[in-house]
Scaffold this active site. Structure first.
Site, PDB file in Angstrom:
ATOM      1  N   GLU A 109      -5.977  -4.720  -8.426  1.00  0.00           N
ATOM      2  CA  GLU A 109      -5.727  -4.929  -6.988  1.00  0.00           C
ATOM      3  C   GLU A 109      -7.028  -4.843  -6.190  1.00  0.00           C
ATOM      4  O   GLU A 109      -7.261  -5.634  -5.275  1.00  0.00           O
ATOM      5  CB  GLU A 109      -4.734  -3.883  -6.469  1.00  0.00           C
ATOM      6  CG  GLU A 109      -3.324  -4.106  -6.972  1.00  0.00           C
ATOM      7  CD  GLU A 109      -2.361  -2.976  -6.609  1.00  0.00           C
ATOM      8  OE1 GLU A 109      -1.156  -3.246  -6.564  1.00  0.00           O
ATOM      9  OE2 GLU A 109      -2.809  -1.835  -6.387  1.00  0.00           O
ATOM     10  N   LYS A 151       4.727   3.959   5.675  1.00  0.00           N
ATOM     11  CA  LYS A 151       3.418   3.983   5.005  1.00  0.00           C
ATOM     12  C   LYS A 151       2.274   4.290   5.982  1.00  0.00           C
ATOM     13  O   LYS A 151       1.142   4.509   5.567  1.00  0.00           O
ATOM     14  CB  LYS A 151       3.145   2.627   4.325  1.00  0.00           C
ATOM     15  CG  LYS A 151       4.215   2.163   3.348  1.00  0.00           C
ATOM     16  CD  LYS A 151       4.185   2.979   2.093  1.00  0.00           C
ATOM     17  CE  LYS A 151       5.183   2.554   1.031  1.00  0.00           C
ATOM     18  NZ  LYS A 151       5.009   1.255   0.472  1.00  0.00           N
ATOM     19  N   GLY A 167      -2.204   2.237  -5.593  1.00  0.00           N
ATOM     20  CA  GLY A 167      -2.188   2.609  -7.005  1.00  0.00           C
ATOM     21  C   GLY A 167      -0.935   3.345  -7.417  1.00  0.00           C
ATOM     22  O   GLY A 167      -0.807   3.741  -8.575  1.00  0.00           O
ATOM     23  N   GLY A 168       0.007   3.473  -6.457  1.00  0.00           N
ATOM     24  CA  GLY A 168       1.287   4.092  -6.808  1.00  0.00           C
ATOM     25  C   GLY A 168       1.977   3.330  -7.933  1.00  0.00           C
ATOM     26  O   GLY A 168       2.733   3.899  -8.717  1.00  0.00           O
ATOM     27  N   GLY A 169       1.688   2.062  -8.021  1.00  0.00           N
ATOM     28  CA  GLY A 169       2.260   1.230  -9.088  1.00  0.00           C
ATOM     29  C   GLY A 169       1.302   1.038 -10.251  1.00  0.00           C
ATOM     30  O   GLY A 169       1.513   0.177 -11.102  1.00  0.00           O
ATOM     31  N   ALA A 203       0.865  -1.194   0.000  1.00  0.00           N
ATOM     32  CA  ALA A 203       0.000   0.000   0.000  1.00  0.00           C
ATOM     33  C   ALA A 203       0.893   1.232   0.000  1.00  0.00           C
ATOM     34  O   ALA A 203       2.065   1.167   0.395  1.00  0.00           O
ATOM     35  CB  ALA A 203      -0.901   0.010   1.230  1.00  0.00           C
TER      36      ALA A 203
HETATM   37  C1  5RP Z   1       0.538  -0.717  -6.845  1.00  0.00           C
HETATM   38  C2  5RP Z   1       0.341  -0.464  -5.406  1.00  0.00           C
HETATM   39  C3  5RP Z   1       1.469  -0.805  -4.495  1.00  0.00           C
HETATM   40  O1  5RP Z   1       1.056  -1.801  -3.627  1.00  0.00           O
HETATM   41  C4  5RP Z   1       1.877   0.425  -3.741  1.00  0.00           C
HETATM   42  O2  5RP Z   1       2.212   1.415  -4.679  1.00  0.00           O
HETATM   43  C5  5RP Z   1       3.063   0.151  -2.817  1.00  0.00           C
HETATM   44  O3  5RP Z   1       4.190  -0.094  -3.573  1.00  0.00           O
HETATM   45  P1  5RP Z   1       5.604  -0.419  -2.922  1.00  0.00           P
HETATM   46  O4  5RP Z   1       5.455  -1.707  -2.203  1.00  0.00           O
HETATM   47  O5  5RP Z   1       6.524  -0.511  -4.109  1.00  0.00           O
HETATM   48  O6  5RP Z   1       5.942   0.725  -2.013  1.00  0.00           O
HETATM   49  O7  5RP Z   1      -0.686  -0.026  -4.952  1.00  0.00           O
HETATM   50  O8  5RP Z   1      -0.528  -0.220  -7.600  1.00  0.00           O
END
Ligand code: 5RP
Length: 261
Positions: free
Chosen positions: A111, A129, A103-105, A91
């Site tokens: 998801e 986080k 959604g950062g990725g 997250a």
């Molecule tokens: C992808 C997500 C990821 O879970 C979220 O961005 C966290 O990424 P990371 O584990 O690289 O910090 O939501 O859409």
């Protein structure tokens, strides 16, 4: 564990390793996306190799599908398995009620579908986080490319009456082109700074034509596992109120890093 892993990656690894202990033989699993989820996929593959665990995974992105397949994890689709026992995912933010920004990725759509279709969702994260209130991380909103600028204007108009601190909306780019998600959509990032009423915002955003889904996960996550670089993992269960601090064995087999070399 290689000495050159930075503290954040160590923390992510610890969270992932502890969360994978929740996996039981025969489970149908949602496999999240992102760097923390990638550690989880590696830790899961290690358990499958070492214990002969029989599980099937439903990946939440093409990236995760590729990694899991390369590590020998049996994969299926949500349409085939229909319902999952457990999803483990990262997250971008989680609050005290375990509501999330994700959604950062750029994988929030799959998801959210996968997590919602699971008996249980475990979020794995490093301590950075954790927030008191969601919103410092820009909120991703997936929109269809058709008329996206109109959708963006409608989102901006909607934000005027919402309890948020910032209202900038930007199109996520990949170089000089809009980033395209696995579902062939675009992502708008909403720079809100603070979200006063995340539940309301999540509902309102999804009523705008052109919006496919937003990155607010409300009442979806059951457990968060927070990893620390010193090997501690804190487990918080929102349903039982249980809070546990464990120590995770730091020494995986070298196999777990094979795909990183
Ligand atoms: C992808 C997500 C990821 O879970 C979220 O961005 C966290 O990424 P990371 O584990 O690289 O910090 O939501 O859409």
């Amino acid at each position: 564990m290689p000495a050159d892993l930075n503290p954040i990656d160590k923390a992510k690894f610890i969270a992932a390793k502890r969360a994978v202990e929740f996996v039981e033989d025969g489970m149908k699993l949602g496999l999240g996306t992102g760097s923390t989820a990638a550690w989880m996929v590696r830790c899961l593959a290690e358990r499958i190799r070492e214990e002969g665990l029989r599980v099937v995974g439903v990946p939440t992105s093409s990236r995760t599908a590729e990694l899991a397949a390369s590590l020998g994890i049996r994969l299926s689709t949500l349409d085939d398995v229909k319902w999952l026992d457990l999803t483990i995912d990262g997250a971008d933010e989680f609050d005290p009620n375990l509501n999330l920004i994700k959604g950062g990725g750029a994988a929030l759509l799959q998801e959210k579908i996968v997590a919602t279709a699971s008996d249980q969702m475990i979020v794995i994260a490093d301590a950075a986080k954790e927030v008191v209130q969601l919103g410092a991380f820009p909120l991703p909103v997936e929109v269809i490319p058709f008329g996206w600028q109109t959708t963006k204007a409608l989102v901006e108009e909607t934000l005027v009456s919402m309890d948020v601190l910032g209202r900038d909306v930007t199109l996520r780019m990949n170089g000089d082109k809009p980033l395209v998600t696995d579902e062939a959509n675009y992502i708008l990032d909403l720079h809100l700074n603070r979200i006063g009423n995340a539940r309301q915002l999540a509902l309102v955003l999804n009523q705008i034509p052109g919006v496919v889904e937003n990155g607010l996960f409300i009442d979806i996550c059951d457990i968060v596992v927070i990893g620390h670089a010193d090997g501690r993992a804190s487990v918080r269960d929102i349903n039982t109120g249980r809070v546990e601090d464990d120590r995770v064995d730091f020494a995986p087999s070298d196999n777990i890093f094979a795909d990183l070399e």
